[in-house]
Design an enzyme around this catalytic site. Structure first.
Site, PDB file in Angstrom:
ATOM      1  CG  ASP A  13      -1.615   1.013   1.614  1.00 19.25           C
ATOM      2  OD1 ASP A  13      -2.569   1.622  -0.006  1.00 19.25           O
ATOM      3  OD2 ASP A  13      -1.573   1.442   2.344  1.00 19.25           O
ATOM      4  CB  SER A  14       0.228   4.859  -0.165  1.00 21.52           C
ATOM      5  OG  SER A  14      -0.943   4.683   0.097  1.00 21.52           O
ATOM      6  CE1 TYR A  45       3.088   5.576  -3.574  1.00 19.78           C
ATOM      7  CE2 TYR A  45       1.139   3.525  -4.631  1.00 19.78           C
ATOM      8  CZ  TYR A  45       2.637   4.134  -3.871  1.00 19.78           C
ATOM      9  OH  TYR A  45       4.248   3.390  -3.767  1.00 19.78           O
ATOM     10  N   GLY A  46      -2.475   8.565  -4.344  1.00 18.27           N
ATOM     11  CA  GLY A  46      -4.096   9.324  -4.854  1.00 18.27           C
ATOM     12  C   GLY A  46      -4.438   9.801  -5.012  1.00 18.27           C
ATOM     13  CB  CYS A  76      -2.379   0.765  -2.381  1.00 16.01           C
ATOM     14  SG  CYS A  76      -3.371   2.025  -2.578  1.00 16.01           S
ATOM     15  CG  ASN A  77      -9.341   0.529  -2.603  1.00 14.98           C
ATOM     16  OD1 ASN A  77     -10.554   0.338  -3.464  1.00 14.98           O
ATOM     17  ND2 ASN A  77      -8.925   0.569  -1.657  1.00 14.98           N
ATOM     18  CD  GLU A 153      -0.837   7.287   6.636  1.00 18.77           C
ATOM     19  OE1 GLU A 153      -0.062   6.843   7.058  1.00 18.77           O
ATOM     20  OE2 GLU A 153      -1.173   6.719   5.787  1.00 18.77           O
ATOM     21  CB  CYS A 185      -9.666   4.861   0.031  1.00 22.29           C
ATOM     22  SG  CYS A 185      -7.720   5.262   0.697  1.00 22.29           S
ATOM     23  CB  THR A 186      -6.634  -0.089   2.280  1.00 18.90           C
ATOM     24  OG1 THR A 186      -5.560   0.730   1.412  1.00 18.90           O
ATOM     25  CG2 THR A 186      -7.055  -1.329   1.427  1.00 18.90           C
ATOM     26  CG  HIS A 187      -5.352   5.260   4.221  1.00 22.58           C
ATOM     27  ND1 HIS A 187      -5.028   4.481   2.905  1.00 22.58           N
ATOM     28  CD2 HIS A 187      -4.571   6.106   5.101  1.00 22.58           C
ATOM     29  CE1 HIS A 187      -3.628   4.848   3.288  1.00 22.58           C
ATOM     30  NE2 HIS A 187      -3.325   5.760   4.981  1.00 22.58           N
TER      31      HIS A 187
HETATM   32  N1  DGL Z   1      -4.557   3.477   0.792  1.00 19.50           N
HETATM   33  C1  DGL Z   1      -4.547   4.021  -0.425  1.00 19.50           C
HETATM   34  C2  DGL Z   1      -5.951   3.408  -0.992  1.00 19.50           C
HETATM   35  O1  DGL Z   1      -6.430   2.597  -1.055  1.00 19.50           O
HETATM   36  C3  DGL Z   1      -4.671   5.313  -0.927  1.00 19.50           C
HETATM   37  C4  DGL Z   1      -3.052   6.537   0.262  1.00 19.50           C
HETATM   38  C5  DGL Z   1      -3.360   7.247  -0.824  1.00 19.50           C
HETATM   39  O2  DGL Z   1      -3.935   8.404  -1.541  1.00 19.50           O
HETATM   40  O3  DGL Z   1      -1.692   6.693  -1.158  1.00 19.50           O
HETATM   41  O4  DGL Z   1      -6.350   3.376  -2.466  1.00 19.50           O
END
Ligand code: DGL
Length: 269
Positions: A13-14, A45-46, A76-77, A153, A185-187
């Protein structure tokens, strides 16, 4: 052909979000070892372009391959939208879009499905396309929530500030009377209490971490993946591309009751 494989499963994941997926996998597969990579040096990443997310994802996969993993889970989506392949560099690859879409269709009572995600995930339309390919009758409503990742986070679940922001992002989806909501989103599972406070109990929340574990189990049964059959205890290793004591503290909280055996900082190249 061998009937067992003691190599770890790679998960990336990011940042911290993918630990919600790692936790589900580690609970569902207590014999398996896992090697987690959080690309914290390049998070988020998003908000990046598809091209950049694809490049980072390929580098993460190559890194995990060099660590001799037997499969890769893209937890990570945003990365999943850019890596649709089910095999990469000779390794089985799992991304969260298919499992999340399938689970949403299974639990939806009226086929009115909401999706929350990063800008990259929502702009890619990956979930909408996948859901429509599985059931063209489904109605899909989406919403990018760029402020959720920093809140997750920060570990601010159930915080009044988070509750307000969740309410603001979800109001249009609620007006569209969704019955199911994909946490794309995994967050976002980290903010589940705040999200559930707004959605109430009548809207099903779909967490891709739980859904992807089922897909791995199917492949274990089908023989595409071989189980670890080693008498020694399994290892859960968490690597990041930047060092942070905050990450380590939050990781312990998210993973509980799963125990990480080792934390380390790595260079991808
Ligand atoms: N956890 C990432 C996802 O599932 C996104 C977090 C990020 O923006 O890096 O999309």
């Amino acid at each position: 052909m061998k009937d067992h494989d003691s190599r770890p499963i790679g998960v990336f994941d990011s940042g911290i979000g993918g630990l919600t997926v790692l936790k589900e996998l580690a609970l569902q597969f207590p014999q398996e070892s896992f090697l987690y990579l959080g690309d914290t040096a390049r998070l988020p990443y998003g908000s990046k372009s598809g091209h950049t997310i694809r490049k980072y994802s390929e580098q993460n996969i190559e890194f995990l391959k060099r660590q001799d993993v037997k499969a890769i889970v893209i937890a990570c989506n945003s990365a999943s939208t850019q890596v649709p392949e089910s095999e990469f560099a000779g390794l089985p690859v799992y991304n969260v879009i298919g499992p999340g879409s399938q689970r949403a269709l299974e639990v939806s009572s009226g086929l009115r499905i909401g999706i929350l995600g990063t800008r990259a995930t929502i702009n890619s339309q990956a979930y909408t396309k996948r859901i429509h390919s599985m059931n063209p009758k489904a109605q899909v409503f989406d919403q990018a929530c760029p402020l959720f990742v920093p809140l997750a986070e920060e570990g601010w679940d159930s915080d009044p500030v988070t509750n307000l922001i969740v309410f603001r992002y979800l109001s249009t989806l609620m007006q569209n009377q969704i019955d199911t909501l994909i946490l794309g989103c995994t967050h976002y599972p980290i903010l589940k209490n705040s999200i559930a406070r707004v959605t109430g109990s009548s809207i099903e929340l779909v967490d891709s971490g739980e859904a992807i574990a089922d897909w791995l189990e199917e492949d274990f049964i089908a023989g595409r993946l071989q189980r670890r059959k080693d008498p020694a205890p399994r290892m859960v290793t968490v690597s990041t591309t930047d060092s942070s004591t905050h990450f380590t503290e939050l990781a312990h909280r998210i993973l509980k009751p799963v125990k990480a055996d080792e934390f380390r900082v790595v260079d991808l190249v």
